[in-house]
Design a protein around this motif. Structure first.
Motif, PDB file in Angstrom:
ATOM      1  N   PRO A 134       8.185  15.290  -5.208  1.00 26.05           N
ATOM      2  CA  PRO A 134       9.263  15.117  -6.182  1.00 26.05           C
ATOM      3  C   PRO A 134       9.722  13.653  -6.239  1.00 26.05           C
ATOM      4  CG  PRO A 134      10.078  16.200  -4.212  1.00 26.05           C
ATOM      5  CD  PRO A 134       8.585  16.136  -4.069  1.00 26.05           C
ATOM      6  N   VAL A 135      10.449  13.328  -7.303  1.00 27.85           N
ATOM      7  CA  VAL A 135      10.889  11.940  -7.523  1.00 27.85           C
ATOM      8  C   VAL A 135      11.788  11.467  -6.393  1.00 27.85           C
ATOM      9  CG1 VAL A 135      12.152  10.409  -9.090  1.00 27.85           C
ATOM     10  CG2 VAL A 135      10.645  12.196 -10.016  1.00 27.85           C
ATOM     11  N   TRP A 136      12.716  12.339  -5.959  1.00 23.67           N
ATOM     12  CA  TRP A 136      13.650  11.903  -4.917  1.00 23.67           C
ATOM     13  C   TRP A 136      12.915  11.572  -3.616  1.00 23.67           C
ATOM     14  CZ3 TRP A 136      13.885  14.511  -0.335  1.00 23.67           C
ATOM     15  CH2 TRP A 136      13.377  15.803  -0.306  1.00 23.67           C
ATOM     16  N   ALA A 137      11.824  12.327  -3.323  1.00 22.45           N
ATOM     17  CA  ALA A 137      11.052  12.054  -2.112  1.00 22.45           C
ATOM     18  C   ALA A 137      10.303  10.730  -2.231  1.00 22.45           C
ATOM     19  CB  ALA A 137      10.082  13.195  -1.846  1.00 22.45           C
ATOM     20  N   VAL A 138       9.804  10.433  -3.438  1.00 23.68           N
ATOM     21  CA  VAL A 138       9.110   9.151  -3.658  1.00 23.68           C
ATOM     22  C   VAL A 138      10.073   7.987  -3.464  1.00 23.68           C
ATOM     23  CG1 VAL A 138       7.929   7.746  -5.380  1.00 23.68           C
ATOM     24  CG2 VAL A 138       7.376  10.183  -5.165  1.00 23.68           C
ATOM     25  N   LEU A 139      11.273   8.123  -4.070  1.00 24.26           N
ATOM     26  CA  LEU A 139      12.269   7.053  -3.937  1.00 24.26           C
ATOM     27  C   LEU A 139      12.697   6.875  -2.480  1.00 24.26           C
ATOM     28  CD1 LEU A 139      14.498   7.750  -7.070  1.00 24.26           C
ATOM     29  CD2 LEU A 139      12.728   5.994  -6.780  1.00 24.26           C
ATOM     30  N   LEU A 140      12.889   7.992  -1.782  1.00 21.59           N
ATOM     31  CA  LEU A 140      13.272   7.914  -0.371  1.00 21.59           C
ATOM     32  C   LEU A 140      12.188   7.231   0.453  1.00 21.59           C
ATOM     33  CD1 LEU A 140      15.264   8.642   1.874  1.00 21.59           C
ATOM     34  CD2 LEU A 140      14.113  10.872   2.073  1.00 21.59           C
ATOM     35  N   LEU A 141      10.907   7.552   0.151  1.00 22.37           N
ATOM     36  CA  LEU A 141       9.797   6.937   0.877  1.00 22.37           C
ATOM     37  C   LEU A 141       9.750   5.425   0.629  1.00 22.37           C
ATOM     38  CD1 LEU A 141       7.299   7.204   2.653  1.00 22.37           C
ATOM     39  CD2 LEU A 141       5.973   7.728   0.575  1.00 22.37           C
ATOM     40  N   ILE A 142       9.982   5.031  -0.619  1.00 21.34           N
ATOM     41  CA  ILE A 142       9.982   3.593  -0.939  1.00 21.34           C
ATOM     42  C   ILE A 142      11.102   2.880  -0.196  1.00 21.34           C
ATOM     43  CG2 ILE A 142      10.355   1.928  -2.796  1.00 21.34           C
ATOM     44  CD1 ILE A 142       8.907   3.828  -4.684  1.00 21.34           C
ATOM     45  N   VAL A 152       0.832  -1.207   0.000  1.00 16.60           N
ATOM     46  CA  VAL A 152       0.000   0.000   0.000  1.00 16.60           C
ATOM     47  C   VAL A 152       0.865   1.254   0.000  1.00 16.60           C
ATOM     48  CG1 VAL A 152      -1.648   1.348   1.359  1.00 16.60           C
ATOM     49  CG2 VAL A 152      -1.966  -1.124   1.086  1.00 16.60           C
ATOM     50  N   ALA A 153       1.917   1.256   0.826  1.00 14.10           N
ATOM     51  CA  ALA A 153       2.793   2.427   0.899  1.00 14.10           C
ATOM     52  C   ALA A 153       3.510   2.674  -0.419  1.00 14.10           C
ATOM     53  CB  ALA A 153       3.799   2.246   2.033  1.00 14.10           C
ATOM     54  N   VAL A 154       3.967   1.600  -1.065  1.00 16.83           N
ATOM     55  CA  VAL A 154       4.655   1.768  -2.358  1.00 16.83           C
ATOM     56  C   VAL A 154       3.691   2.296  -3.410  1.00 16.83           C
ATOM     57  CG1 VAL A 154       5.800   0.510  -4.222  1.00 16.83           C
ATOM     58  CG2 VAL A 154       6.435   0.053  -1.855  1.00 16.83           C
ATOM     59  N   VAL A 155       2.460   1.759  -3.418  1.00 15.27           N
ATOM     60  CA  VAL A 155       1.471   2.237  -4.399  1.00 15.27           C
ATOM     61  C   VAL A 155       1.151   3.717  -4.167  1.00 15.27           C
ATOM     62  CG1 VAL A 155      -0.939   2.009  -5.147  1.00 15.27           C
ATOM     63  CG2 VAL A 155       0.458  -0.036  -4.801  1.00 15.27           C
ATOM     64  N   VAL A 156       0.966   4.125  -2.900  1.00 14.87           N
ATOM     65  CA  VAL A 156       0.694   5.533  -2.594  1.00 14.87           C
ATOM     66  C   VAL A 156       1.855   6.412  -3.024  1.00 14.87           C
ATOM     67  CG1 VAL A 156       0.353   7.173  -0.707  1.00 14.87           C
ATOM     68  CG2 VAL A 156      -0.908   5.003  -0.726  1.00 14.87           C
ATOM     69  N   ALA A 157       3.084   5.968  -2.763  1.00 17.64           N
ATOM     70  CA  ALA A 157       4.250   6.766  -3.159  1.00 17.64           C
ATOM     71  C   ALA A 157       4.328   6.909  -4.668  1.00 17.64           C
ATOM     72  CB  ALA A 157       5.522   6.099  -2.614  1.00 17.64           C
ATOM     73  N   CYS A 158       4.029   5.822  -5.390  1.00 21.34           N
ATOM     74  CA  CYS A 158       4.067   5.900  -6.857  1.00 21.34           C
ATOM     75  C   CYS A 158       2.983   6.854  -7.387  1.00 21.34           C
ATOM     76  CB  CYS A 158       3.886   4.517  -7.456  1.00 21.34           C
ATOM     77  SG  CYS A 158       5.269   3.378  -7.141  1.00 21.34           S
ATOM     78  N   LEU A 159       1.811   6.807  -6.783  1.00 21.35           N
ATOM     79  CA  LEU A 159       0.749   7.726  -7.199  1.00 21.35           C
ATOM     80  C   LEU A 159       1.112   9.180  -6.908  1.00 21.35           C
ATOM     81  CD1 LEU A 159      -2.444   5.735  -6.094  1.00 21.35           C
ATOM     82  CD2 LEU A 159      -1.578   6.090  -8.422  1.00 21.35           C
ATOM     83  N   MET A 160       1.764   9.403  -5.760  1.00 18.44           N
ATOM     84  CA  MET A 160       2.208  10.772  -5.440  1.00 18.44           C
ATOM     85  C   MET A 160       3.207  11.259  -6.472  1.00 18.44           C
ATOM     86  SD  MET A 160       2.616  10.425  -1.292  1.00 18.44           S
ATOM     87  CE  MET A 160       3.424  12.020  -1.156  1.00 18.44           C
ATOM     88  N   GLY A 161       4.091  10.401  -6.903  1.00 12.82           N
ATOM     89  CA  GLY A 161       5.046  10.812  -7.933  1.00 12.82           C
ATOM     90  C   GLY A 161       4.383  10.987  -9.275  1.00 12.82           C
ATOM     91  N   TYR A 162       3.416  10.124  -9.581  1.00 12.47           N
ATOM     92  CA  TYR A 162       2.738  10.205 -10.891  1.00 12.47           C
ATOM     93  C   TYR A 162       1.955  11.507 -11.038  1.00 12.47           C
ATOM     94  CZ  TYR A 162      -0.263   8.901 -14.794  1.00 12.47           C
ATOM     95  OH  TYR A 162      -0.936   8.876 -15.982  1.00 12.47           O
ATOM     96  N   TYR A 163       1.294  11.957  -9.955  1.00 17.06           N
ATOM     97  CA  TYR A 163       0.492  13.187 -10.012  1.00 17.06           C
ATOM     98  C   TYR A 163       1.276  14.407  -9.534  1.00 17.06           C
ATOM     99  CZ  TYR A 163      -3.570  10.242 -10.879  1.00 17.06           C
ATOM    100  OH  TYR A 163      -4.462   9.363 -11.422  1.00 17.06           O
ATOM    101  N   ASN A 164       2.577  14.306  -9.434  1.00 17.79           N
ATOM    102  CA  ASN A 164       3.451  15.424  -9.060  1.00 17.79           C
ATOM    103  C   ASN A 164       3.121  16.001  -7.688  1.00 17.79           C
ATOM    104  OD1 ASN A 164       4.962  15.355 -11.468  1.00 17.79           O
ATOM    105  ND2 ASN A 164       3.367  16.547 -12.533  1.00 17.79           N
TER     106      ASN A 164
END
Length: 327
Positions: free
Chosen positions: A46-54, A31-43
């Motif tokens: 930022p990408v670095w924050a998504v990667l850090l969250l994952i 669930v957390a990975v999917v939410v992070a990917c959606l946050m990155g997809y809809y801007n």
């Protein structure tokens, strides 16, 4: 009191907990990975924050899985460090399991605890048996030997009596060798024999003296050849018993003739040729002596090979993987 084979009541409360916790951990990670990917997809981030969250979510999931796996790891360490000579695993007693213990871990714990107790009981029975058998079997043999020695010194004993005494003496020595071999095989962990460096040729010379005396009266000539000389680290008594069993087997095979014991580089060979009037043993009838020799060779990792050449030539070879030079 819990019936034998029934699950422990405390463990029954936690049945399936191990699987549920793993499913929860990996479900939350997904669930957390999917939410992070959606946050990155809809801007939204930022990408670095998504990667850090994952990365953070994956690390936390790994730590949580490690904590869930800890009881299994502790159980594996206890079993891996267990020495069967120290008795049972008291720390794995089922009544010591906590309420949160998973049913699968509890089943493994109960199984290892029962297995350890059975091994401890087996070792105790083995020690008692070998101690009692060693005393109860050797004591009467010693009395028989002393009695035959006293009878042999009697000047009034007839020639028939002398022959009878010699037969009793030979049978007693054969019985001693058999008891020694069976006691060696009965000891699982400790062979009860002192290990040392010994020269194979010297032990064989001494053993052949007794073997010739025990074969006295049989139409068999026992010869010894030593093209090579080497030493071993182990029990000279075990080695002597092994060779004597092969000599007895070769003597029974040939019936009459010559039994040759040879020392080759890293090998001891016992060979014989069946007499003209003697039917050799069939390939499937290898005899009791060979069965004992085979078990001793397997116990001490001395490979034994028996083959019959031309239907009448008997050759048994003992190979020693780590021979030592003779200084």
């Amino acid at each position: 009191m819990t019936p034998r084979g029934a699950p422990h009541p405390r463990a029954a409360l936690a049945r399936g907990g191990f699987q549920r916790r793993l499913m929860l951990i990996f479900g939350m990670q997904l669930v957390a990975v999917v939410v992070a990917c959606l946050m990155g997809y809809y801007n939204v981030a930022p990408v670095w924050a998504v990667l850090l969250l994952i990365v953070i979510v994956s690390a936390l999931s790994w730590l949580a899985a490690q904590r869930v796996w800890r009881p299994v790891s502790v159980l594996a360490q206890l079993v891996g460090s267990w020495d069967e000579r120290q008795g049972g695993l008291d720390v794995l007693q089922p009544d010591r399991l906590s309420r949160r213990t998973d049913a699968d871990v509890a089943a493994l714990t109960r199984g290892f605890h029962a297995f350890a107790n059975r091994i401890a009981g087996y070792n105790e029975r083995e020690r008692h048996f070998t101690r009692d058998a060693s005393h109860e079997l050797r004591s009467p043999l010693t009395v028989i030997k002393m009695s035959t020695d006293m009878l042999a010194d009697e000047s009034a004993l007839s020639e028939f009596g002398q022959r009878s005494v010699q037969r009793i003496r030979r049978a007693t020595r054969e019985m001693e060798a058999l008891v020694e071999a069976l006691l060696i095989l009965a000891r699982e962990a400790d062979n009860g024999q002192g290990e040392e460096d010994f020269v194979v040729n010297d032990v064989l010379r001494e053993e052949l003296v007794d073997a010739r005396e025990m074969l006295h009266g049989h139409p068999i000539e026992l010869k010894f050849e030593e093209p090579a000389t080497f030493a071993l680290h182990g029990s000279p008594r075990v080695f002597a018993v092994l060779c004597w069993q092969l000599i007895r087997h070769a003597s029974q095979y040939t019936g009459q003739g010559t039994v040759l014991v040879s020392v080759l580089p890293g090998v001891v060979s016992v060979s014989a040729t069946a007499g003209m009037d003697h039917d050799p043993l069939a390939p499937g009838q290898q005899g009791f002596e060979y069965a004992i020799a085979r078990r001793i060779s397997e116990r001490f990792a001395w490979p034994l090979n028996l083959h019959v050449q031309g239907g009448s030539r008997y050759v048994a070879e003992i190979r020693f993987p780590r021979p030592l030079p003779v200084s």
